[in-house]
Structures are given as structure tokens and as C-alpha cells.
Design a protein around this motif. Structure first.
Motif, PDB file in Angstrom:
ATOM      1  N   SER A 106       0.351  -1.422   0.093  1.00 42.27           N
ATOM      2  CA  SER A 106       0.309  -0.305   0.160  1.00 42.27           C
ATOM      3  C   SER A 106       1.079   1.322  -0.324  1.00 42.27           C
ATOM      4  N   ALA A 107       2.515   1.458   0.708  1.00 46.06           N
ATOM      5  CA  ALA A 107       3.104   2.384   0.469  1.00 46.06           C
ATOM      6  C   ALA A 107       3.783   2.326  -0.675  1.00 46.06           C
ATOM      7  N   ARG A 108       3.728   1.373  -1.407  1.00 50.48           N
ATOM      8  CA  ARG A 108       4.892   1.443  -2.789  1.00 50.48           C
ATOM      9  C   ARG A 108       3.175   1.892  -3.486  1.00 50.48           C
ATOM     10  N   ARG A 109       2.630   1.699  -3.725  1.00 49.54           N
ATOM     11  CA  ARG A 109       1.540   1.679  -4.766  1.00 49.54           C
ATOM     12  C   ARG A 109       0.916   3.992  -4.003  1.00 49.54           C
ATOM     13  N   GLY A 110       1.115   4.067  -3.512  1.00 53.44           N
ATOM     14  CA  GLY A 110       0.559   4.960  -2.706  1.00 53.44           C
ATOM     15  C   GLY A 110       1.455   6.099  -2.111  1.00 53.44           C
ATOM     16  N   SER A 111       2.488   6.006  -2.736  1.00 55.23           N
ATOM     17  CA  SER A 111       4.064   6.530  -2.187  1.00 55.23           C
ATOM     18  C   SER A 111       3.881   8.006  -2.818  1.00 55.23           C
ATOM     19  N   GLY A 112       2.910   8.949  -4.067  1.00 51.91           N
ATOM     20  CA  GLY A 112       3.507   9.960  -3.467  1.00 51.91           C
ATOM     21  C   GLY A 112       2.140  10.581  -2.563  1.00 51.91           C
ATOM     22  N   ARG A 113       1.162  10.342  -2.030  1.00 55.87           N
ATOM     23  CA  ARG A 113       0.408  10.698  -0.939  1.00 55.87           C
ATOM     24  C   ARG A 113       1.091  10.494   0.138  1.00 55.87           C
TER      25      ARG A 113
ATOM     26  N   GLY B 121      11.877  -5.158  17.397  1.00 52.22           N
ATOM     27  CA  GLY B 121      10.848  -4.260  17.511  1.00 52.22           C
ATOM     28  C   GLY B 121      10.866  -2.551  17.506  1.00 52.22           C
ATOM     29  N   VAL B 122      12.373  -2.692  17.548  1.00 46.28           N
ATOM     30  CA  VAL B 122      12.815  -0.981  17.769  1.00 46.28           C
ATOM     31  C   VAL B 122      13.805  -1.157  16.263  1.00 46.28           C
ATOM     32  N   PRO B 123      12.797  -0.369  15.000  1.00 48.79           N
ATOM     33  CA  PRO B 123      12.316   0.414  15.179  1.00 48.79           C
ATOM     34  C   PRO B 123      10.731   0.090  14.707  1.00 48.79           C
ATOM     35  N   PRO B 124       9.753   0.386  15.183  1.00 47.10           N
ATOM     36  CA  PRO B 124       8.630  -0.265  14.837  1.00 47.10           C
ATOM     37  C   PRO B 124       8.009  -1.141  13.912  1.00 47.10           C
ATOM     38  N   LEU B 125       7.426  -2.601  13.600  1.00 44.21           N
ATOM     39  CA  LEU B 125       7.693  -2.592  11.637  1.00 44.21           C
ATOM     40  C   LEU B 125       7.052  -2.469  11.125  1.00 44.21           C
ATOM     41  N   ALA B 126       5.634  -1.140  11.708  1.00 48.51           N
ATOM     42  CA  ALA B 126       4.591  -1.590  11.118  1.00 48.51           C
ATOM     43  C   ALA B 126       5.762   0.729   9.836  1.00 48.51           C
ATOM     44  N   VAL B 127       6.385   0.797  11.014  1.00 52.16           N
ATOM     45  CA  VAL B 127       6.800   2.196  10.409  1.00 52.16           C
ATOM     46  C   VAL B 127       7.777   1.559   9.433  1.00 52.16           C
ATOM     47  N   VAL B 128       8.598   0.959   9.665  1.00 50.75           N
ATOM     48  CA  VAL B 128       9.962   0.034   9.057  1.00 50.75           C
ATOM     49  C   VAL B 128       9.401  -0.574   7.272  1.00 50.75           C
ATOM     50  N   SER B 129       7.417  -0.892   7.639  1.00 48.02           N
ATOM     51  CA  SER B 129       7.129  -1.234   6.324  1.00 48.02           C
ATOM     52  C   SER B 129       6.675  -0.474   5.273  1.00 48.02           C
ATOM     53  N   LEU B 130       6.331   0.740   6.569  1.00 51.32           N
ATOM     54  CA  LEU B 130       5.383   1.675   5.314  1.00 51.32           C
ATOM     55  C   LEU B 130       6.849   2.743   4.560  1.00 51.32           C
ATOM     56  N   ALA B 131       8.232   2.890   5.302  1.00 48.82           N
ATOM     57  CA  ALA B 131       8.691   3.685   4.679  1.00 48.82           C
ATOM     58  C   ALA B 131      10.025   2.360   4.022  1.00 48.82           C
ATOM     59  N   ALA B 132       9.725   1.062   3.836  1.00 48.09           N
ATOM     60  CA  ALA B 132      10.437   0.257   2.808  1.00 48.09           C
ATOM     61  C   ALA B 132       9.814   0.537   1.739  1.00 48.09           C
ATOM     62  N   GLY B 133       8.364   0.253   1.747  1.00 54.41           N
ATOM     63  CA  GLY B 133       7.507   0.100   0.072  1.00 54.41           C
ATOM     64  C   GLY B 133       8.102   1.151  -0.424  1.00 54.41           C
TER      65      GLY B 133
END
Length: 156
Positions: A60-67, A113-125
Motif C-alpha cells: 500500500s505504501a509502494r502504490r501510494g508513495s506520492g500520497r 521491534g525497534v524501530p516499529p515494524l509497521a513504520v519500517v514496512s511503510l517506509a520500505a515500500g
């Protein structure tokens, strides 16, 4: 509970916990270890469910990276909450932008768990990491994390 049922429940719980922050996968892993029986199956299925959920965030982050970039930039400009978001996102974005530090960052985040995996998942996308590499690093880290949580309970 049969092995197949344990795997299905753990997979579903892992997926739910990856997407809904109040669902705690670590607690499920500890309980699975105390019940004994199919703890290894529960660990693997829970880690797989978590990885699938984090891949959904990644995509979702990869496809919506501009937003996403516009939202992060807007939050940077807004007061206190923006400062907290910037404090996490800037170092993660730097680490994920370099080839040699991207996968270790995902692995450590998934295992510790540091940094939070949810944040890393979005940033990695948004950082351009390959999907397969992200999935392997995330799955490996999650298996390590859940196995370490189950091990004391299973041995007791």
C-alpha cells in the motif's frame, strides 16, 4: 487442537495483529508456548501471518508513495506530532535508502521491534526495496522473535 487448526488460527491471528495494533501477536506466541503441543507450528504460522500483513502495508505504501510522502511532509510542518513522526521516519528512511543497511534494518525491526515494524514496512515500500527481500527479512525476524518468546514457556 489439531495441527492444521492451530496453524489456521495462528495465521489468522498473525494477519490481524499485523494490521490492527491492539491485537498482540507476542501474547499469542507466549500462550501457544504454555499450551505446548504445536508451538513450532504456531510460531511459523504466526510469523507468516504477520509477514503477509506487513506485506500489505508495504504494498500500500509502494502504490501510494506520492500520497504518503505528501502526508509525511504535511505532518513535519505541524507541531508536536510532526516532530515525533519526523524523529522516527527520517532515520528509517535514510537506513532504508542504502542497499547495505536496508535489509538489516528490516530484520532487526522484525526481530526486536525497534524501530516499529509497521513504520519500517511503510517506509520500505516507498524506499524501493524488493518485495521478496523484504518478505524474507521480515519473516526471518518474526520467526526469531516468536521462537524466543515461545522457548521459555515450551521448556518449562
Amino acid at each position: 487442537m489439531s495441527t492444521l487448526a492451530e496453524a489456521a488460527v495462528a495465521l489468522g491471528y498473525g494477519l490481524a495483529s499485523a494490521l490492527v495494533p491492539v491485537v498482540n501477536a507476542e501474547a499469542y506466541a507466549v500462550i501457544a508456548g504454555h499450551r505446548g503441543g504445536h508451538a513450532l507450528v504456531a510460531v511459523l504460522a504466526l510469523a507468516l501471518g504477520q509477514t503477509v500483513g506487513k506485506l500489505l502495508l508495504f504494498e500500500s505504501a509502494r502504490r501510494g508513495s506520492g500520497r504518503l510522502a505528501r502526508t509525511v511532509a504535511r505532518r513535519r510542518r505541524s507541531g508536536r506530532a510532526g516532530g515525533r513522526a519526523t524523529r522516527w521516519t527520517e532515520p528509517i528512511r535514510r537506513w532504508l535508502s542504502r542497499r547495505r543497511t536496508a535489509l538489516p534494518t528490516v530484520l532487526v525491526s522484525a526481530a526486536v521491534g525497534v524501530p516499529p515494524l509497521a513504520v519500517v514496512s511503510l517506509a520500505a515500500g516507498t524506499a524501493g526495496i524488493r518485495r521478496g527481500e523484504f518478505a524474507v527479512a521480515c519473516l526471518s525476524g518474526r520467526v526469531i522473535r516468536f521462537a524466543l518468546l515461545v522457548l521459555p514457556a515450551a521448556l518449562a
